[in-house]
Design an enzyme around this catalytic site. Sequence first.
Site, mmCIF file in Angstrom:
data_model
loop_
_atom_site.group_PDB
_atom_site.id
_atom_site.type_symbol
_atom_site.label_atom_id
_atom_site.label_comp_id
_atom_site.label_asym_id
_atom_site.label_seq_id
_atom_site.Cartn_x
_atom_site.Cartn_y
_atom_site.Cartn_z
ATOM 1 N N ARG A 288 0.800 -1.235 0.000
ATOM 2 C CA ARG A 288 0.000 0.000 0.000
ATOM 3 C C ARG A 288 0.827 1.276 0.000
ATOM 4 O O ARG A 288 0.338 2.307 -0.480
ATOM 5 C CB ARG A 288 -1.037 0.005 1.104
ATOM 6 C CG ARG A 288 -0.685 -0.245 2.450
ATOM 7 C CD ARG A 288 -1.919 -0.123 3.328
ATOM 8 N NE ARG A 288 -2.827 -1.248 3.236
ATOM 9 C CZ ARG A 288 -3.482 -1.756 4.278
ATOM 10 N NH1 ARG A 288 -3.328 -1.234 5.474
ATOM 11 N NH2 ARG A 288 -4.309 -2.750 4.130
ATOM 12 N N HIS A 349 -3.876 6.065 7.835
ATOM 13 C CA HIS A 349 -4.551 4.820 8.211
ATOM 14 C C HIS A 349 -3.900 4.141 9.404
ATOM 15 O O HIS A 349 -4.588 3.667 10.307
ATOM 16 C CB HIS A 349 -4.518 3.886 6.999
ATOM 17 C CG HIS A 349 -5.167 2.559 7.217
ATOM 18 N ND1 HIS A 349 -6.506 2.421 7.524
ATOM 19 C CD2 HIS A 349 -4.661 1.288 7.161
ATOM 20 C CE1 HIS A 349 -6.800 1.128 7.660
ATOM 21 N NE2 HIS A 349 -5.695 0.423 7.460
ATOM 22 N N ARG A 384 3.676 -1.491 6.950
ATOM 23 C CA ARG A 384 3.018 -2.720 7.422
ATOM 24 C C ARG A 384 2.354 -3.474 6.276
ATOM 25 O O ARG A 384 1.667 -2.874 5.437
ATOM 26 C CB ARG A 384 1.948 -2.355 8.455
ATOM 27 C CG ARG A 384 1.104 -3.535 8.893
ATOM 28 C CD ARG A 384 0.062 -3.109 9.908
ATOM 29 N NE ARG A 384 -0.876 -2.177 9.359
ATOM 30 C CZ ARG A 384 -2.130 -2.468 9.030
ATOM 31 N NH1 ARG A 384 -2.593 -3.693 9.188
ATOM 32 N NH2 ARG A 384 -2.919 -1.549 8.542
HETATM 33 P P1 FAD Z 1 -7.542 0.260 19.149
HETATM 34 O O1 FAD Z 1 -8.381 -0.806 18.633
HETATM 35 O O2 FAD Z 1 -7.559 1.548 18.426
HETATM 36 O O3 FAD Z 1 -7.963 0.521 20.664
HETATM 37 C C1 FAD Z 1 -7.422 1.626 21.367
HETATM 38 C C2 FAD Z 1 -8.237 1.820 22.624
HETATM 39 O O4 FAD Z 1 -7.591 2.760 23.481
HETATM 40 C C3 FAD Z 1 -9.632 2.372 22.370
HETATM 41 O O5 FAD Z 1 -10.510 1.675 23.205
HETATM 42 C C4 FAD Z 1 -9.518 3.827 22.824
HETATM 43 O O6 FAD Z 1 -10.714 4.382 23.259
HETATM 44 C C5 FAD Z 1 -8.543 3.669 23.973
HETATM 45 N N1 FAD Z 1 -7.838 4.898 24.341
HETATM 46 C C6 FAD Z 1 -7.052 5.677 23.565
HETATM 47 N N2 FAD Z 1 -6.577 6.722 24.275
HETATM 48 C C7 FAD Z 1 -7.080 6.595 25.526
HETATM 49 C C8 FAD Z 1 -6.969 7.372 26.718
HETATM 50 N N3 FAD Z 1 -6.263 8.512 26.778
HETATM 51 N N4 FAD Z 1 -7.632 6.945 27.820
HETATM 52 C C9 FAD Z 1 -8.388 5.809 27.782
HETATM 53 N N5 FAD Z 1 -8.542 5.049 26.688
HETATM 54 C C10 FAD Z 1 -7.880 5.443 25.575
HETATM 55 N N6 FAD Z 1 -5.722 -4.242 10.737
HETATM 56 C C11 FAD Z 1 -5.707 -5.532 10.344
HETATM 57 O O7 FAD Z 1 -4.845 -6.307 10.754
HETATM 58 N N7 FAD Z 1 -6.663 -5.985 9.487
HETATM 59 C C12 FAD Z 1 -7.642 -5.181 8.980
HETATM 60 O O8 FAD Z 1 -8.484 -5.625 8.233
HETATM 61 C C13 FAD Z 1 -7.655 -3.821 9.366
HETATM 62 N N8 FAD Z 1 -8.582 -2.966 8.858
HETATM 63 C C14 FAD Z 1 -8.642 -1.693 9.346
HETATM 64 C C15 FAD Z 1 -9.656 -0.853 8.911
HETATM 65 C C16 FAD Z 1 -9.797 0.412 9.452
HETATM 66 C C17 FAD Z 1 -10.897 1.314 8.982
HETATM 67 C C18 FAD Z 1 -8.882 0.852 10.445
HETATM 68 C C19 FAD Z 1 -9.018 2.206 11.060
HETATM 69 C C20 FAD Z 1 -7.845 0.031 10.851
HETATM 70 C C21 FAD Z 1 -7.715 -1.243 10.309
HETATM 71 N N9 FAD Z 1 -6.694 -2.094 10.717
HETATM 72 C C22 FAD Z 1 -6.675 -3.390 10.291
HETATM 73 C C23 FAD Z 1 -5.755 -1.707 11.767
HETATM 74 C C24 FAD Z 1 -6.227 -2.317 13.093
HETATM 75 O O9 FAD Z 1 -7.621 -2.245 13.172
HETATM 76 C C25 FAD Z 1 -5.646 -1.601 14.277
HETATM 77 O O10 FAD Z 1 -4.269 -1.391 14.116
HETATM 78 C C26 FAD Z 1 -5.863 -2.419 15.546
HETATM 79 O O11 FAD Z 1 -7.214 -2.741 15.668
HETATM 80 C C27 FAD Z 1 -5.399 -1.626 16.744
HETATM 81 O O12 FAD Z 1 -5.809 -2.280 17.903
HETATM 82 P P2 FAD Z 1 -5.394 -1.661 19.301
HETATM 83 O O13 FAD Z 1 -6.037 -2.501 20.324
HETATM 84 O O14 FAD Z 1 -3.940 -1.459 19.353
HETATM 85 O O15 FAD Z 1 -6.035 -0.178 19.292
HETATM 86 C C1 SIN Z 2 -8.266 -3.123 4.620
HETATM 87 O O1 SIN Z 2 -9.217 -3.881 4.799
HETATM 88 O O2 SIN Z 2 -7.943 -2.650 3.527
HETATM 89 C C2 SIN Z 2 -7.441 -2.736 5.796
HETATM 90 C C3 SIN Z 2 -6.556 -3.837 6.141
HETATM 91 C C4 SIN Z 2 -5.455 -3.362 7.040
HETATM 92 O O3 SIN Z 2 -5.310 -2.183 7.314
HETATM 93 O O4 SIN Z 2 -4.698 -4.242 7.489
#
Ligand code: FAD
Ligand code: SIN
Length: 519
Positions: A288, A349, A384
């Site tokens: 990407r 993203h 990534r």
């Molecule tokens: P998050 O899921 O973002 O969770 C962070 C948490 O921390 C949230 O609950 C938030 O409220 C909390 N938080 C933040 N700051 C504070 C604070 N100050 N106090 C209290 N709470 C706080 N990855 C893949 O591998 N496959 C995919 O298909 C994919 N598709 C994606 C599509 C989209 C639209 C997006 C945006 C991302 C995608 N990604 C994908 C990336 C992936 O979703 C994320 O990198 C991953 O889910 C991050 O998980 P996490 O638990 O680290 O953070």
């Molecule tokens: C997507 O579905 O294109 C997002 C996948 C990713 O961010 O890993």
Amino acid sequence: MITTDYLVIGSGVAGLTFAVKIAEKFPKKTVTIITKGTEDESNTKYAQGGVAVVLDSKEDSFRKHIEDTLIAGDGLCDKTIVDLVIKEGPKRLQELIFWGANFDLDTEGNFDLGKEGGHSEYRVVHHKDITGYEVERALLERVHQLTNITVLSHHFALDLITEHHLEYENPKQLTCYGAYVLCEKSGKTLTIQAENTLLASGGIGYVYGHTTNPVIATGDGIAMAYRAKAQIKDMEFIQFHPTVLYNPEGGSSFLISEAVRGFGAFLRDKNGYRFMPDYDERAELASRDIVSQCIDKELKKSGDAYVYLDCTHLDISAFNTHFPNIYNKCKSLHIDISKDWIPVVPASHYLCGGIEVDSNGRTSINNLFACGECTRTGLHGANRLASNSLLEALVYAHNIFKYHCLNDTNLDFVFIPSWDDNGTSITKEHVIIQHNLRELQALMRDYVGIVRSNNRLTKAITRLDLIYNEIETLYKTSKIDTSLCELRNMINVAHLIISQSLERKENRGGYFNIDNIKP
Ligand code: FAD
Ligand code: SIN
């Protein structure tokens, strides 16, 4: 004051997975999850494509997935970590399934595997085009079955508690004792004292305004860790997703999953020309960073605001089965994908860098662990590989759990002072916060985007200093307020992105600076 054995900051895949594992293993220990929005709001909830994992198949192998990850990372991945994460993937997926997550199967009962940019094989396990929603649902359900987990939603972590707050002079090694947390409903600031703290606070997309991320993605955890003096690395590697539904107003925008290109969609300019084969033999399925940079070039050449994703040649009924969420979103905007091309543009993203951790998720601060998108593990390098992020969070949550099973991480009791807000008052200056937020996002979009230059980056630092000074003054004189703290954190994150960009003297993966082009 609340005391807990494990404080987990964030309720996405990283935080919830760790919480479930540790609470199951140690039923007598208390786990407190705090999250700043509703309990399910997170980047995780919006994940579309799925989880990249090698399953029993004749075509695929760990070797191929490792190779694809290393190629996407453009020479900057840590090979040991890549190996570790990819080989652990199948077991972690099985665990998620055991907790109740459902993934699509084909007619023979095998996983229906998708393909995304940079993958040489079909290996992305998914739940239609709402994989993250399903993962979040299953994990939260499991969390609610465990009586030693407390979830505090609408609780905003303000700062990590370290020796800086205990007023120790120049400690040799910093230790984390928990966090100061704002209860958004009562407006009170709590002290949460914890034996162990896990930052699972997600990404930074909102710093750019135009992003696939929800508005919670303000980089709070990275900013808190930075202020606490943890090591932060690779912040210049911002991943821009190539195909985000064009939204003339900017802001958080709907993603058109890369799996749609894996399903056969083409990128075209407004005249219908399919430009990707001119740039890369993998065409629309190049990694990407490459596809985003090519679209950026096309847009700069044409002066257009977007390019198109063409699905009209695909089997629309099968498309609807695989991508019902995308199909319905387009339909709601009067885009009939059987006839119309979808207007798309790259948007911020994912952050490949973040808080530096070792293979056990340990940061450079004692008893402070980090997991998920807020971390820099070495898996992603300069870019990534699609769908490696959910995988990374699952594997690291497990590694951190294992570390706690094998090591005594208890702390001695210390006296922690309450949050001190003497001399502050409720701000009447929200206009300053809103104005500076818009200015910060415009600055990052225009000066620190897909293609950077030393001139723009240097100017960005100068302008950021003005925003920083204005907001720091407001912060020091105001009662704590979430929007002010988020903006302050975004300014810290922007500073890290710009300064680490200026330090990088060669173009790699998602980092492209015109001044680094070799003649
Ligand atoms: P998050 O899921 O973002 O969770 C962070 C948490 O921390 C949230 O609950 C938030 O409220 C909390 N938080 C933040 N700051 C504070 C604070 N100050 N106090 C209290 N709470 C706080 N990855 C893949 O591998 N496959 C995919 O298909 C994919 N598709 C994606 C599509 C989209 C639209 C997006 C945006 C991302 C995608 N990604 C994908 C990336 C992936 O979703 C994320 O990198 C991953 O889910 C991050 O998980 P996490 O638990 O680290 O953070
Ligand atoms: C997507 O579905 O294109 C997002 C996948 C990713 O961010 O890993």
